[in-house]
Design an enzyme around this catalytic site. Structure first.
Site, mmCIF file in Angstrom:
data_model
loop_
_atom_site.group_PDB
_atom_site.id
_atom_site.type_symbol
_atom_site.label_atom_id
_atom_site.label_comp_id
_atom_site.label_asym_id
_atom_site.label_seq_id
_atom_site.Cartn_x
_atom_site.Cartn_y
_atom_site.Cartn_z
ATOM 1 N N HIS A 1 -12.567 3.182 0.226
ATOM 2 C CA HIS A 1 -12.541 2.185 1.310
ATOM 3 C C HIS A 1 -13.346 0.946 0.919
ATOM 4 C CE1 HIS A 1 -12.054 5.665 4.450
ATOM 5 N NE2 HIS A 1 -10.859 5.204 4.098
ATOM 6 N N GLU B 1 -7.819 -4.983 5.317
ATOM 7 C CA GLU B 1 -7.738 -4.724 3.876
ATOM 8 C C GLU B 1 -6.629 -5.532 3.217
ATOM 9 O OE1 GLU B 1 -8.057 -0.556 5.260
ATOM 10 O OE2 GLU B 1 -8.780 -0.152 3.241
ATOM 11 N N ARG C 1 -10.045 15.782 7.209
ATOM 12 C CA ARG C 1 -10.855 16.201 6.050
ATOM 13 C C ARG C 1 -12.249 16.611 6.503
ATOM 14 N NH1 ARG C 1 -10.142 10.833 2.826
ATOM 15 N NH2 ARG C 1 -8.136 10.493 3.820
ATOM 16 N N LEU D 1 -14.550 4.014 10.307
ATOM 17 C CA LEU D 1 -14.130 5.237 10.997
ATOM 18 C C LEU D 1 -12.650 5.127 11.354
ATOM 19 C CD1 LEU D 1 -17.192 5.478 13.443
ATOM 20 C CD2 LEU D 1 -17.007 6.369 11.098
ATOM 21 N N PHE E 1 -8.163 10.285 18.275
ATOM 22 C CA PHE E 1 -9.313 10.278 19.190
ATOM 23 C C PHE E 1 -8.926 9.991 20.638
ATOM 24 C CE2 PHE E 1 -13.485 10.859 17.167
ATOM 25 C CZ PHE E 1 -13.030 11.222 15.917
ATOM 26 N N ARG E 2 -7.787 9.325 20.841
ATOM 27 C CA ARG E 2 -7.352 9.096 22.228
ATOM 28 C C ARG E 2 -6.994 10.428 22.882
ATOM 29 N NH1 ARG E 2 -3.582 4.521 19.755
ATOM 30 N NH2 ARG E 2 -3.707 6.106 18.146
ATOM 31 N N ASN F 1 0.876 -1.168 0.000
ATOM 32 C CA ASN F 1 0.000 0.000 0.000
ATOM 33 C C ASN F 1 0.915 1.219 0.000
ATOM 34 O OD1 ASN F 1 -1.770 2.068 0.488
ATOM 35 N ND2 ASN F 1 -2.715 1.135 2.291
ATOM 36 N N ARG G 1 -2.590 -1.938 -3.456
ATOM 37 C CA ARG G 1 -3.795 -1.146 -3.232
ATOM 38 C C ARG G 1 -3.715 0.106 -4.101
ATOM 39 N NH1 ARG G 1 -5.197 3.075 1.150
ATOM 40 N NH2 ARG G 1 -7.457 3.184 0.970
HETATM 41 P P1 AMP Z 1 -6.956 4.084 10.782
HETATM 42 O O1 AMP Z 1 -6.961 5.139 9.736
HETATM 43 O O2 AMP Z 1 -8.041 3.051 10.600
HETATM 44 O O3 AMP Z 1 -5.614 3.481 11.033
HETATM 45 O O4 AMP Z 1 -7.354 4.825 12.164
HETATM 46 C C1 AMP Z 1 -6.452 5.725 12.765
HETATM 47 C C2 AMP Z 1 -7.180 6.481 13.866
HETATM 48 O O5 AMP Z 1 -7.778 5.578 14.788
HETATM 49 C C3 AMP Z 1 -6.260 7.333 14.725
HETATM 50 O O6 AMP Z 1 -6.071 8.613 14.159
HETATM 51 C C4 AMP Z 1 -7.040 7.452 16.039
HETATM 52 O O7 AMP Z 1 -7.877 8.572 15.986
HETATM 53 C C5 AMP Z 1 -7.909 6.213 16.057
HETATM 54 N N1 AMP Z 1 -7.524 5.264 17.099
HETATM 55 C C6 AMP Z 1 -6.562 4.311 17.047
HETATM 56 N N2 AMP Z 1 -6.500 3.628 18.207
HETATM 57 C C7 AMP Z 1 -7.461 4.150 19.016
HETATM 58 C C8 AMP Z 1 -7.907 3.883 20.361
HETATM 59 N N3 AMP Z 1 -7.356 2.916 21.092
HETATM 60 N N4 AMP Z 1 -8.919 4.625 20.839
HETATM 61 C C9 AMP Z 1 -9.478 5.593 20.092
HETATM 62 N N5 AMP Z 1 -9.106 5.896 18.838
HETATM 63 C C10 AMP Z 1 -8.106 5.185 18.307
#
Ligand code: AMP
Length: 376
Positions: free
Chosen positions: A160, A364, A221, A189, A263-264, A7, A71
């Site tokens: 996605h 994925e 975004r 998400l 989000f953490r 990817n 990808r």
């Molecule tokens: P992704 O694009 O699917 O890799 O998601 C990345 C996003 O997932 C990060 O920017 C965080 O906002 C969120 N994330 C990852 N781990 C956690 C967690 N343990 N609790 C809350 N949000 C998380």
């Protein structure tokens, strides 16, 4: 049988060595900061990935590799099936590059480098738009000048797709029901975010559009905005097209409103009383709930709603708030189930909830590896 999945983004290259039959990952990793002094280009990045695999005792010539899966974000109108890469395909992808300027050129670079380093293997492009290629015209068509849309290939493509397809298949399997018999809403998400509505196995709507900018509020975004804002910024604020592009892609979303897209950390800031973080979160949840409600209306009824990707899989608060107060729509979360952590598919709805709500970890790379295995 083993597949190498790549990817390739503008500044990072993710890789995984996957057994498509068992779903086992022999290795996976990411090479970052492409474009820096240490990692000048995609060629150096892929060589670094191979060095890392060798350091783990994984030698590409003895792994039983049958294909390299790539990808590719945008397949345009022409490509939706996993496609064997040849010069013709690369030329076509170059042609569609303006539709995905941030994503397709680095994918093509990754493909070219990998073909050079692994010339004897079939290379297969798997498109993020593929799952949605057959959206109903009413969902895929923008209400703009028809001839202009035709000429410039403007429609809702959706992204996605590999994740939405994989997660919806997992959800149907979890319910022990034939895929074609289930109505579903999938909420992917992550840092990027998208929703899809799937009626009896067929995607009937999705939130991302011509580009991955439309729809839900994302990490950086904006998702849906009034298109009038663009003209206003151009005319009144004197911003260039490039300025507006950067603002909408990188300085918007949860980050743009609240200054934080993880989000953490956003949650920590909310708990310490930071009002802009709270506002960013509220805007995010509000948009998500609007899409859930909209897709319930598109589908008429749904059997299952699945949360997936970084936020969807790991943030019980987002799931709780997105689904709160929807018992009138047949949706009832069980707080104890929602709070549990697991890397398995799991139900978080109450036993008496007419709509089943699941957390479904996406994968994925596995889906791409399986698509490649099916082709070779
Ligand atoms: P992704 O694009 O699917 O890799 O998601 C990345 C996003 O997932 C990060 O920017 C965080 O906002 C969120 N994330 C990852 N781990 C956690 C967690 N343990 N609790 C809350 N949000 C998380």
């Amino acid at each position: 049988m083993t597949v190498l999945v790549i990817n390739s983004g503008s500044s990072s290259l993710k890789y995984a060595v996957v057994k498509p039959d068992s779903g086992k990952f022999l290795a996976d990793g990411i090479v970052e900061q492409i474009g820096s002094a240490q990692m000048p280009d995609h060629d150096a990045a892929l060589r670094a990935a191979f060095d890392e695999l060798a350091a783990q005792g994984l030698h590409l010539d003895t792994l039983g590799l049958v294909a390299v899966g790539h990808r590719v974000v945008h397949g345009g109108k022409a490509f939706y099936r996993p496609t064997l890469v040849d010069e013709g395909l690369i030329a076509e992808l170059d042609k569609w590059a303006p539709l995905a300027p941030l994503h397709n050129p680095p994918a093509v670079q990754g493909i070219e480098v990998a073909r050079k380093l692994l010339p004897d293997l079939p290379h297969i492009a798997v498109f993020d738009t593929a799952f949605f290629h057959n959206l109903p015209a009413a969902a895929a068509t923008y209400a703009i000048d028809h001839d202009l849309a035709e000429r410039w290939h403007i429609r809702r493509y959706g992204f996605h797709g590999t994740s939405h397809q994989y997660v919806s298949q997992q959800a149907a399997a979890f319910l022990d029901r034939p895929y074609e018999s289930v109505n579903q809403i999938v909420l992917h998400l992550g840092n990027g975010a998208s929703a899809s509505a799937i009626a009896g196995g067929r995607p009937v709507d999705t939130s991302m559009g011509l580009t991955p900018m439309e729809g839900l509020v994302m990490g950086t975004r904006s998702g849906d905005i009034d298109p009038g804002i663009l003209m206003y910024l151009y005319r009144a604020a004197g911003m260039s097209v490039a300025d507006i592009d950067t603002m909408l892609n990188r300085n918007s979303g949860v980050y743009g409103v609240g200054g934080e897209n993880d989000f953490r950390k956003l949650r920590e800031r909310i708990e310490s009383g930071d009002e802009t973080s709270q506002l960013a979160y509220d805007v995010y949840i509000h948009r998500l709930r609007k899409y859930v409600g909209g897709y319930l209306a598109v589908l008429g009824r749904t059997d299952v709603i699945s949360f997936t990707a970084g936020v969807g899989e790991n943030d019980p608060g987002v799931r709780r708030d997105a689904m709160a107060g929807l018992t009138g729509l047949g949706i009832k979360i069980d707080d104890a189930l929602n709070a549990e952590r697991s890397s398995e598919v799991r139900r978080i709805s109450a036993p008496d909830s007419p709509v089943t709500v699941l957390v479904v970890p996406t994968n994925e790379e596995l889906a791409i590896a399986q698509a490649c295995a099916a082709l070779v």
